[in-house]
Structure formats: structure tokens, C-alpha cells
Enzyme design. Structure first.
Site, PDB file in Angstrom:
ATOM      1  N   TYR A  58       0.697  -0.867  -0.324  1.00  0.00           N
ATOM      2  CA  TYR A  58       0.245  -0.095  -0.103  1.00  0.00           C
ATOM      3  C   TYR A  58       1.249   1.237  -0.061  1.00  0.00           C
ATOM      4  CZ  TYR A  58      -3.697  -2.760   1.001  1.00  0.00           C
ATOM      5  OH  TYR A  58      -5.038  -3.960   1.496  1.00  0.00           O
ATOM      6  N   LYS A 194       4.146  28.382 -15.409  1.00  0.00           N
ATOM      7  CA  LYS A 194       4.866  29.074 -13.927  1.00  0.00           C
ATOM      8  C   LYS A 194       5.732  27.550 -13.598  1.00  0.00           C
ATOM      9  CE  LYS A 194       4.591  33.209 -13.828  1.00  0.00           C
ATOM     10  NZ  LYS A 194       5.637  34.155 -13.914  1.00  0.00           N
ATOM     11  N   GLN A 197       8.893  26.718 -14.832  1.00  0.00           N
ATOM     12  CA  GLN A 197      10.043  27.801 -14.226  1.00  0.00           C
ATOM     13  C   GLN A 197      10.876  27.813 -13.495  1.00  0.00           C
ATOM     14  OE1 GLN A 197       8.901  32.112 -15.709  1.00  0.00           O
ATOM     15  NE2 GLN A 197       7.377  31.375 -16.666  1.00  0.00           N
ATOM     16  N   LYS A 228       8.668  29.674 -25.026  1.00  0.00           N
ATOM     17  CA  LYS A 228       8.089  30.589 -23.712  1.00  0.00           C
ATOM     18  C   LYS A 228       9.061  29.387 -23.347  1.00  0.00           C
ATOM     19  CE  LYS A 228       4.876  31.772 -20.858  1.00  0.00           C
ATOM     20  NZ  LYS A 228       3.844  32.522 -20.262  1.00  0.00           N
ATOM     21  N   GLY A 359       0.845 -12.934  -1.570  1.00  0.00           N
ATOM     22  CA  GLY A 359       0.513 -12.042  -0.956  1.00  0.00           C
ATOM     23  C   GLY A 359       1.059 -12.168  -0.013  1.00  0.00           C
ATOM     24  N   CYS A 386       2.560 -18.001  -6.885  1.00  0.00           N
ATOM     25  CA  CYS A 386       2.544 -17.641  -4.629  1.00  0.00           C
ATOM     26  C   CYS A 386       1.864 -18.011  -3.966  1.00  0.00           C
ATOM     27  CB  CYS A 386       3.340 -16.696  -4.790  1.00  0.00           C
ATOM     28  SG  CYS A 386       5.325 -16.460  -4.212  1.00  0.00           S
ATOM     29  N   GLY A 388      -1.145 -17.916  -3.798  1.00  0.00           N
ATOM     30  CA  GLY A 388      -1.898 -18.540  -4.927  1.00  0.00           C
ATOM     31  C   GLY A 388      -2.270 -19.953  -5.089  1.00  0.00           C
ATOM     32  N   MET A 389      -0.707 -20.422  -5.103  1.00  0.00           N
ATOM     33  CA  MET A 389      -0.526 -21.680  -5.815  1.00  0.00           C
ATOM     34  C   MET A 389      -0.852 -22.148  -3.872  1.00  0.00           C
ATOM     35  SD  MET A 389       2.663 -23.348  -4.324  1.00  0.00           S
ATOM     36  CE  MET A 389       3.744 -25.085  -4.630  1.00  0.00           C
ATOM     37  N   GLN A 390      -0.118 -21.714  -3.294  1.00  0.00           N
ATOM     38  CA  GLN A 390      -0.384 -22.272  -2.332  1.00  0.00           C
ATOM     39  C   GLN A 390      -1.656 -22.444  -1.204  1.00  0.00           C
ATOM     40  OE1 GLN A 390       2.141 -19.643   0.849  1.00  0.00           O
ATOM     41  NE2 GLN A 390       3.618 -20.473  -0.319  1.00  0.00           N
ATOM     42  N   HIS A 512       7.045 -16.462  -9.345  1.00  0.00           N
ATOM     43  CA  HIS A 512       6.866 -15.350 -10.150  1.00  0.00           C
ATOM     44  C   HIS A 512       6.724 -15.631 -11.680  1.00  0.00           C
ATOM     45  CE1 HIS A 512       4.996 -13.713  -6.171  1.00  0.00           C
ATOM     46  NE2 HIS A 512       6.451 -13.977  -5.634  1.00  0.00           N
ATOM     47  N   GLU A 514       5.005 -13.158 -13.485  1.00  0.00           N
ATOM     48  CA  GLU A 514       4.965 -11.655 -14.417  1.00  0.00           C
ATOM     49  C   GLU A 514       5.970 -10.749 -13.811  1.00  0.00           C
ATOM     50  OE1 GLU A 514       3.702 -12.948 -11.272  1.00  0.00           O
ATOM     51  OE2 GLU A 514       4.010 -11.637  -9.361  1.00  0.00           O
TER      52      GLU A 514
HETATM   53  N1  GLN Z   1       3.172 -15.733   1.873  1.00  0.00           N
HETATM   54  C1  GLN Z   1       3.766 -16.709   1.462  1.00  0.00           C
HETATM   55  C2  GLN Z   1       4.997 -16.998   1.369  1.00  0.00           C
HETATM   56  O1  GLN Z   1       6.346 -16.042   1.913  1.00  0.00           O
HETATM   57  C3  GLN Z   1       3.910 -16.335  -0.113  1.00  0.00           C
HETATM   58  C4  GLN Z   1       4.647 -15.021  -0.669  1.00  0.00           C
HETATM   59  C5  GLN Z   1       3.687 -14.532  -1.528  1.00  0.00           C
HETATM   60  O2  GLN Z   1       3.304 -15.130  -2.329  1.00  0.00           O
HETATM   61  N2  GLN Z   1       5.116 -13.491  -2.594  1.00  0.00           N
HETATM   62  O3  GLN Z   1       5.614 -17.871   1.205  1.00  0.00           O
END
Ligand code: GLN
Length: 538
Positions: A58, A194, A197, A228, A359, A386, A388-390, A512, A514
Site C-alpha cells: 500500500y 510557471k 519555470q 516561452k 500475498g 505464489c 495463490g498456489m499455496q 512469480h 509476472e
Molecule cells: N507468504 C507466502 C510465503 O512467504 C507467499 C509469498 C508470496 O506470495 N510472494 O511463502
């Protein structure tokens, strides 16, 4: 002057933050690269964190991870996506890192009893780091983006270092580009110069003369206005560059080309234009992006959804993969904290695919687990990254294996079934910064798996950023029940990919992907995921 000397371009910002210095730097780098110059970009950030790894998303948006395991500013993601060249720790320096290194030197006695001061010790450290990539011999041009806005107390040592470096490097070896805002006053019906400037004046008070002005604006700058700005800001008329709002950041290199930013920069650096920029791949991508044949809706389920920047690389990877499929990918953010068994069907209806985001910590995880179940049971294309996979592993263990309290030890240390747990070497670590499993790791793909089909090769390397792992003690049980480990680290045996056989598209990755998606190389899993969504829609 040494003709093979690396040239330096410094990019500073004025008037307000968030003008897009990173995109301007990346766009200029793209044009120089497309003309045949080996170009890299680095970012110097004024905050005292040693790296953004310990920052809440955040606060600062996503933390971008490089191959060498550096936790960096999200602008490095833009650099890689534009240039298709990996960056490294050397490309991102913070004030915290500079001070840490100077203080460590002081403790080792390296300053021989001298009083350690901002000038020269901190500025020397900054200058050395600013030239690190330049001295590697790998680059003709190094672009350095200075975080923050001129006039900030925090960025003063960086500004002073730029002033010294410009002087030391000598004529034609460096330039300063200053990015400002030219606001439109609706009441007066006018663009105002301005603030620019004043911003240029502030820079000048620190001894730096801007060579090029890039003016962010919502409306076209007239010739008169450019004249200008040139006169009052002490730059050539041709060095007043307009950066008008674009519908996508990927349009900016072409806009800068039209404005001649690359030509003005090369001229000031005394470098030849070389060939006209080769932007074929880039423009093919742009064309496909702007002419989608269909739209798919993907749900992005996470807990940092309020701030778009938290999932920056995922959103960009969808743009690349969308273009590859000539499909507009509509990303619908869904807050995992407010999702439960009772409202899952309602919240997730109409989606062509679901991505459960990375996360940390327990907030919102039950919503993520419920989401996985919904996607799995309703045959909706699913992609878990990550955390999400867990969550996909936990869901399978709970619902299919019947291990009701299966969990990750991150969320519940006492769980009877720690299907996700800490590796031995992580158990004794107490420091939070830079201690996760970070950076690029090898992964072998199982013959006949979806993962192997997607990547089209047997071994891959992907970037990691996590502490917890798939617990191999449950592997056999999970595999027998249908959740396959299709990617495994060849050295450690750690499971990196899981997938479901009897599902149109269900894949979870511990790493990751991405971070490695670029315009020139859209990530194969994202590309296949979008294709699966298109198929699902039909
Ligand atoms: N919190 C999880 C871990 O530390 C996943 C981390 C993440 O999604 N980047 O393993």
C-alpha cells in the site's frame, strides 16, 4: 575525450510526483536501444529503507524482483518490460543502502579517522554506484532516474552527486532531462508554464542546468508556449518535449520519437543517430493491443486490490498476453477479505478465468481458498501465483483429502496438517529484509504435463520471493488424489508447480512469472491462461 566512454543521462522530476519519470526513462531507453545503443536504466530512490522489500504494497506498490534476487522498485519492472533486458541489484539504489554501506566502511575503519560527512562520503558512494553499470563495459548509455521531486530534502545528496558527476564527466558526456507538469487551468482555459519555470529554477539553485525539458500535459503545447518555456528555462526550443497523456504507457516511445527526444539527447551527447529505430516487434505488439478481436474477464483475487500498483507486473503481464492473443483482458479486482462460501458464486460469476494473487499473512486467505474451490469445481481456468498456489494446495488438502485443518504454518503454526511449511534453513532466520527465497531458481518440468506443454522445454528458470514451501511429506497423498507436482527444483526437490489433470486449465506456481513478462517476450503461462479463457468463453 575517450570515444568509447559510457554516456550518462540523468532524469529528474519537478512540480509533482507521479508524472511518470520511469516511463519516460524507459521510453527513451527503448528508442536508443532500437537505434543500436546498449542502454540500461537505473533508479536511485531517496527513502531510507535498504530496499523496498520490507515496504507494505500500500505504501509503495509492488516490489519487483530481479534474477539476482534483488527486491527493487517497481519502475525496474517497466525498464525490463520495455527493454527486454534483465536488471539487477546494481540498477536500484536507495538512500538506506548508500548509508548502510558508508556506515559499514566507517566501522571497518576505512575512512582512516576522518569525520564522515554527507559531502564527500555519501556523495562519493552515490557517484560510485551511479557509474557501476557504466564501468562494466556492457553499456553505451546509462540512464539514471532520480526518485522524488527536486526540492525534496531527501533527494539533495543525489542532486548534488549529479551536479558533481556532470562536472567530472565533462562536456557532451552527460545530460540532464527534467520532467515537469504543465497544468491546464480550466477556469482560465490555459496551459500554465510557471510551475515548470520554478522547478527549473530550483534545480538551478543546486547547480544543475536542465538540458532537456519533458513537459507532461493534458493538451498539445503550442509553438508559442514551447518558445516561452525554452526562453525562461534556458533550453533550446527543440529540447522542449511534450509528453501528452496517452491511452497506454506502451504508446509513449512512439510519442517521444515524434517529439524527437532521442535525437535531441544523442545530439547533446555527441553521439551519431545511427539507424532509424527498429520498432517492428514493438509496433506489432501495439497494433494487436489496440485491435482486440474479443474480450475476456479475469478475476484478480487478492487483498491489496485497492491500489493498482500492488499487482503492477501481473496487470502488465495480462496486457502482453492479451496482445499475444489479440484479446482484451478485462481485469476485475476482487477483494479476498470480503469473499466467503456464501457469496463466492455471486462474486465470481461471469468470469472467464480466475487468478489468485501473491500475498503475505493471514488476512483474506479464507476468501482465496474459497475462490480456488469455486474455480476448481466449476471448471473455470485457474492460475495461482505464489500464495495463490499455496492456497490451491491447502484447498485440495482440505476438500479432497479431507484434512480439514490443512494450512500453511505462516497462518497457523500449530496446524495438524502443515501442507505448506518453512524450509529448515528459514526456521532460524529472524531478520525480515532480504531473507526470503529470492531470485532465479531452476525448475524441471514433468513430461506430459500442462507446464511442459506451456513452456515447450524441460527446464526453466523463474524468479521467487517467498519463505514458505510446498511440504513434500504430503506430495504423494496429493498426487494420488489428482493434484500433480509438474515442476520441481532439480537441486532441492522443492515443488514449484502444481496442476490438476481433470480440469480445463488449473495451474499454480510457487514463483512469480509476472516479473519475466515483457513486450517482446510475453510470459507463456499468461499467454496460455488467456487462451484458456478465450476457449472457456466460447
Ligand atoms: N507468504 C507466502 C510465503 O512467504 C507467499 C509469498 C508470496 O506470495 N510472494 O511463502
Amino acid at each position: 575525450m575517450n570515444p568509447t566512454q559510457t554516456k550518462y543521462i540523468f532524469v529528474t522530476g519537478g512540480v509533482t510526483s507521479s508524472l511518470g519519470k520511469g516511463i519516460i526513462a524507459a521510453s527513451l531507453a527503448k528508442l536508443l536501444q532500437a537505434r543500436g545503443y546498449r542502454t540500461t536504466i537505473q533508479k536511485f530512490d531517496p527513502y531510507i529503507n535498504v530496499d523496498p522489500g520490507t515496504l507494505n504494497p500500500y505504501e509503495h506498490g509492488e516490489c519487483f524482483v530481479t534474477d539476482d534476487g534483488a527486491e527493487t522498485d517497481l519502475d525496474l519492472g517497466h525498464y525490463e518490460r520495455f527493454l527486454n533486458v534483465p536488471t539487477s541489484q546494481a540498477n536500484n539504489v536507495t538512500t538506506g543502502r548508500v548509508y548502510l554501506s558508508v556506515i559499514e566502511k566507517e566501522r571497518r575503519g576505512e575512512f582512516l579517522g576522518k569525520t564522515v560527512q554527507v559531502v564527500p562520503h555519501i556523495t562519493n558512494e552515490i557517484k560510485e554506484r551511479m557509474q557501476l553499470l557504466g564501468k562494466s563495459g556492457d553499456f553505451d548509455i546509462v540512464i539514471t532516474e532520480i526518485g522524488g521531486t527536486v526540492g525534496d530534502i531527501e533527494s539533495l545528496p543525489y542532486i548534488e552527486s549529479v551536479r558533481q558527476l556532470v562536472w567530472e564527466l565533462g562536456e557532451n558526456n552527460s545530460i540532464v532531462i527534467h520532467l515537469t507538469l504543465v497544468p491546464f487551468l480550466a477556469a482560465a482555459g490555459e496551459l500554465k508554464t510557471k510551475p515548470t519555470q520554478h522547478s527549473v529554477k530550483t534545480l538551478m539553485e543546486s547547480g544543475i542546468k536542465a538540458d532537456i525539458l519533458v513537459c507532461r500535459t493534458e493538451h498539445e503545447l503550442s509553438d508559442e508556449l514551447r518558445q516561452k518555456l525554452a526562453l525562461f528555462c534556458n533550453v533550446k526550443r527543440e529540447a522542449v518535449i511534450q509528453s501528452i497523456d496517452a491511452s497506454t504507457i506502451y504508446e509513449v516511445p512512439n510519442l517521444m520519437l515524434e517529439e524527437g527526444l532521442d535525437i535531441v539527447a544523442l545530439k547533446k551527447l555527441n553521439l551519431p543517430k545511427k539507424a532509424a529505430p527498429d520498432l517492428k516487434t514493438w509496433n506489432t505488439f501495439l497494433h494487436r493491443l489496440k485491435h482486440p478481436k474479443q474480450t475476456v474477464n479475469v478475476g484478480l483475487v487478492g487483498k491489496y486490490v485497492e491500489l493498482q500498483d500492488s499487482y503492477k507486473s501481473i496487470l502488465e503481464a495480462f496486457i502482453h498476453a492479451g496482445a499475444a492473443n489479440q484479446t482484451k483482458v478485462n481485469v476485475i479486482s476482487i477483494h479476498s477479505e470480503y469473499l466467503d462460501e456464501a457469496n463466492a458464486a455471486e462474486q465470481l460469476q461471469g468470469l472467464d478465468g480466475i487468478l489468485v494473487a501473491p500475498g503475505f499473512g493471514g488476512r483474506g486467505i479464507e476468501g482465496k481458498i474459497e475462490t480456488v474451490r469455486y474455480a476448481r469445481e466449476n471448471n473455470i481456468p485457474f492460475f495461482g501465483i505464489c500464495l495463490g498456489m499455496q492456497m490451491a494446495v491447502i484447498e485440495y488438502a482440505r476438500t479432497v483429502l479431507g484434512l480439514k485443518d490443512a494450512n500453511s504454518t505462516e497462518m497457523n503454526e500449530e496446524t495438524k496438517h502443515p501442507v505448506i511449511s518453512l524450509m529448515e534453513e528459514q526456521k532460524t532466520i529472524t531478520d525480515k529484509g532480504g531473507t526470503m527465497r529470492l531470485g532465479s531458481w531452476k525448475c524441471d518440468l514433468t513430461e506430459g504435463s500442462l507446464a511442459k506443454e506451456i513452456y515447450g522445454k524441460s527446464q526453466i528458470q523463474e524468479r521467487h520471493r517467498h519463505r514458505y514451501e510446498f511440504n513434500n511429506e504430503y506430495r504423494k497423498q496429493l498426487e494420488t488424489a489428482g493434484l500433480k507436482a509438474s515442476g520441481v527444483n532439480p537441486d532441492t526437490g522443492l515443488v514449484e508447480i502444481i496442476e490438476l489433470e481433470k480440469h480445463p486449465f488449473f495451474i499454480g506456481v510457487q514463483y512469480h512469472p509476472e516479473y519475466k513478462s515483457t513486450v517482446a517476450n510475453p510470459h507463456p503461462i499468461f499467454v496460455s491462461f488467456v487462451a484458456a479463457m478465450v476457449k472457456h468463453k466460447k
